[in-house]
Design a protein around this motif. Structure first.
Motif, PDB file in Angstrom:
ATOM      1  N   THR A  70       0.879  -1.435   0.070  1.00 53.03           N
ATOM      2  CA  THR A  70      -0.078  -0.122   0.103  1.00 53.03           C
ATOM      3  C   THR A  70       0.912   1.490  -0.008  1.00 53.03           C
ATOM      4  O   THR A  70       0.680   2.110  -0.670  1.00 53.03           O
ATOM      5  CB  THR A  70      -0.707   0.051   1.301  1.00 53.03           C
ATOM      6  OG1 THR A  70      -1.704  -1.176   1.368  1.00 53.03           O
ATOM      7  CG2 THR A  70      -1.863   1.249   1.213  1.00 53.03           C
ATOM      8  N   THR A  71       1.945   1.400   1.046  1.00 51.85           N
ATOM      9  CA  THR A  71       2.908   2.458   0.948  1.00 51.85           C
ATOM     10  C   THR A  71       3.629   2.717  -0.464  1.00 51.85           C
ATOM     11  O   THR A  71       3.675   3.843  -0.931  1.00 51.85           O
ATOM     12  CB  THR A  71       3.841   2.411   1.935  1.00 51.85           C
ATOM     13  OG1 THR A  71       2.843   2.186   3.348  1.00 51.85           O
ATOM     14  CG2 THR A  71       4.719   3.363   2.151  1.00 51.85           C
ATOM     15  N   ASN A  72       4.085   1.678  -0.721  1.00 55.96           N
ATOM     16  CA  ASN A  72       4.874   1.898  -2.095  1.00 55.96           C
ATOM     17  C   ASN A  72       3.900   2.260  -3.340  1.00 55.96           C
ATOM     18  O   ASN A  72       4.169   2.921  -4.185  1.00 55.96           O
ATOM     19  CB  ASN A  72       5.436   0.438  -2.317  1.00 55.96           C
ATOM     20  CG  ASN A  72       6.919   0.377  -1.799  1.00 55.96           C
ATOM     21  OD1 ASN A  72       7.899   0.929  -2.048  1.00 55.96           O
ATOM     22  ND2 ASN A  72       6.917  -0.312  -0.649  1.00 55.96           N
ATOM     23  N   CYS A  79      -4.382   4.385  -4.929  1.00 55.59           N
ATOM     24  CA  CYS A  79      -4.244   2.709  -4.558  1.00 55.59           C
ATOM     25  C   CYS A  79      -5.201   2.743  -3.460  1.00 55.59           C
ATOM     26  O   CYS A  79      -5.142   2.948  -2.361  1.00 55.59           O
ATOM     27  CB  CYS A  79      -2.670   2.373  -4.173  1.00 55.59           C
ATOM     28  SG  CYS A  79      -2.649   0.837  -3.498  1.00 55.59           S
ATOM     29  N   HIS A  80      -6.098   1.495  -3.669  1.00 57.56           N
ATOM     30  CA  HIS A  80      -7.100   1.221  -2.856  1.00 57.56           C
ATOM     31  C   HIS A  80      -6.702  -0.429  -2.662  1.00 57.56           C
ATOM     32  O   HIS A  80      -7.008  -1.311  -3.508  1.00 57.56           O
ATOM     33  CB  HIS A  80      -8.634   1.536  -3.553  1.00 57.56           C
ATOM     34  CG  HIS A  80      -8.755   2.683  -3.741  1.00 57.56           C
ATOM     35  ND1 HIS A  80      -9.024   3.661  -2.964  1.00 57.56           N
ATOM     36  CD2 HIS A  80      -9.055   3.270  -4.965  1.00 57.56           C
ATOM     37  CE1 HIS A  80      -9.330   4.634  -3.578  1.00 57.56           C
ATOM     38  NE2 HIS A  80      -9.227   4.690  -4.937  1.00 57.56           N
ATOM     39  N   ASP A  98      -5.174   4.109  -9.977  1.00 62.18           N
ATOM     40  CA  ASP A  98      -5.573   4.985 -11.022  1.00 62.18           C
ATOM     41  C   ASP A  98      -4.604   4.889 -12.150  1.00 62.18           C
ATOM     42  O   ASP A  98      -4.728   5.085 -13.374  1.00 62.18           O
ATOM     43  CB  ASP A  98      -5.887   6.192 -10.569  1.00 62.18           C
ATOM     44  CG  ASP A  98      -4.544   6.895 -10.172  1.00 62.18           C
ATOM     45  OD1 ASP A  98      -3.643   6.542  -9.821  1.00 62.18           O
ATOM     46  OD2 ASP A  98      -4.894   8.277 -10.019  1.00 62.18           O
ATOM     47  N   ASP A  99      -3.230   4.622 -12.020  1.00 65.18           N
ATOM     48  CA  ASP A  99      -2.052   4.940 -13.097  1.00 65.18           C
ATOM     49  C   ASP A  99      -1.521   3.809 -13.135  1.00 65.18           C
ATOM     50  O   ASP A  99      -0.459   3.426 -12.501  1.00 65.18           O
ATOM     51  CB  ASP A  99      -1.146   6.094 -12.473  1.00 65.18           C
ATOM     52  CG  ASP A  99      -0.133   6.504 -13.589  1.00 65.18           C
ATOM     53  OD1 ASP A  99       0.022   5.531 -14.519  1.00 65.18           O
ATOM     54  OD2 ASP A  99       0.119   7.518 -13.506  1.00 65.18           O
ATOM     55  N   VAL A 100      -1.706   2.840 -14.039  1.00 65.50           N
ATOM     56  CA  VAL A 100      -1.555   1.475 -14.159  1.00 65.50           C
ATOM     57  C   VAL A 100       0.283   1.762 -14.569  1.00 65.50           C
ATOM     58  O   VAL A 100       1.140   0.788 -14.172  1.00 65.50           O
ATOM     59  CB  VAL A 100      -2.144   0.702 -15.209  1.00 65.50           C
ATOM     60  CG1 VAL A 100      -2.024   1.350 -16.737  1.00 65.50           C
ATOM     61  CG2 VAL A 100      -1.937  -0.768 -15.397  1.00 65.50           C
TER      62      VAL A 100
END
Length: 138
Positions: A70-72, A79-80, A98-100
């Motif tokens: 999650t942090t990374n 990021c969810h 959102d940003d693959v």
């Protein structure tokens, strides 16, 4: 605009493929999340505790693994973390980003880092309607 909803974690028991009852969780705050189409890329991360690299780490904690990813990922994109599923050999984490491109870049960096927390696999798919988590959210 609140990008991250207030968590509403539901813990549930479900059998693994080998019939072992295990604890799993899902964040029900995402059931009616209105920005799903903004974060339409599902990152399905699997961590195998029997992997040679991971098995050397006797102090692996699931909460630390969740926080690590999650942090990374949040360092480079929205990021969810929607769910954690326990398996017979490890855990699966269900993320939406959102940003693959940035997510892939960061995951590749983690994979190549000799000081990484864990070895992992990741499958990324476009899932604008969040169909991969529909069942566990409902």
């Amino acid at each position: 605009m609140q990008i991250y909803p207030v968590n509403s974690i539901t813990v549930f028991m479900m059998d693994t493929e080998n019939g072992i009852p295990e604890t799993h969780w899902v964040d029900k705050a995402y059931k009616n999340y209105i920005y799903k189409n903004e974060c339409k890329f599902n990152c399905y991360i699997t961590v195998d505790f029997t992997d040679d690299f991971n098995a050397q780490k006797d102090d692996l904690d699931i909460a630390d693994i969740e926080k690590y990813f999650t942090t990374n990922l949040r360092a480079v994109c929205v990021c969810h973390l929607v769910a954690r599923i326990t398996t017979d050999i490890g855990i699966n984490l269900e993320f939406y980003v959102d940003d693959v491109e940035e997510a892939i870049k960061r995951l590749n960096e983690l994979e190549e880092d000799p000081d990484r927390l864990v070895n992992f696999d990741c499958e990324i798919t476009e899932d604008e309607e969040w169909e991969n988590v529909f069942e566990i959210l409902n």
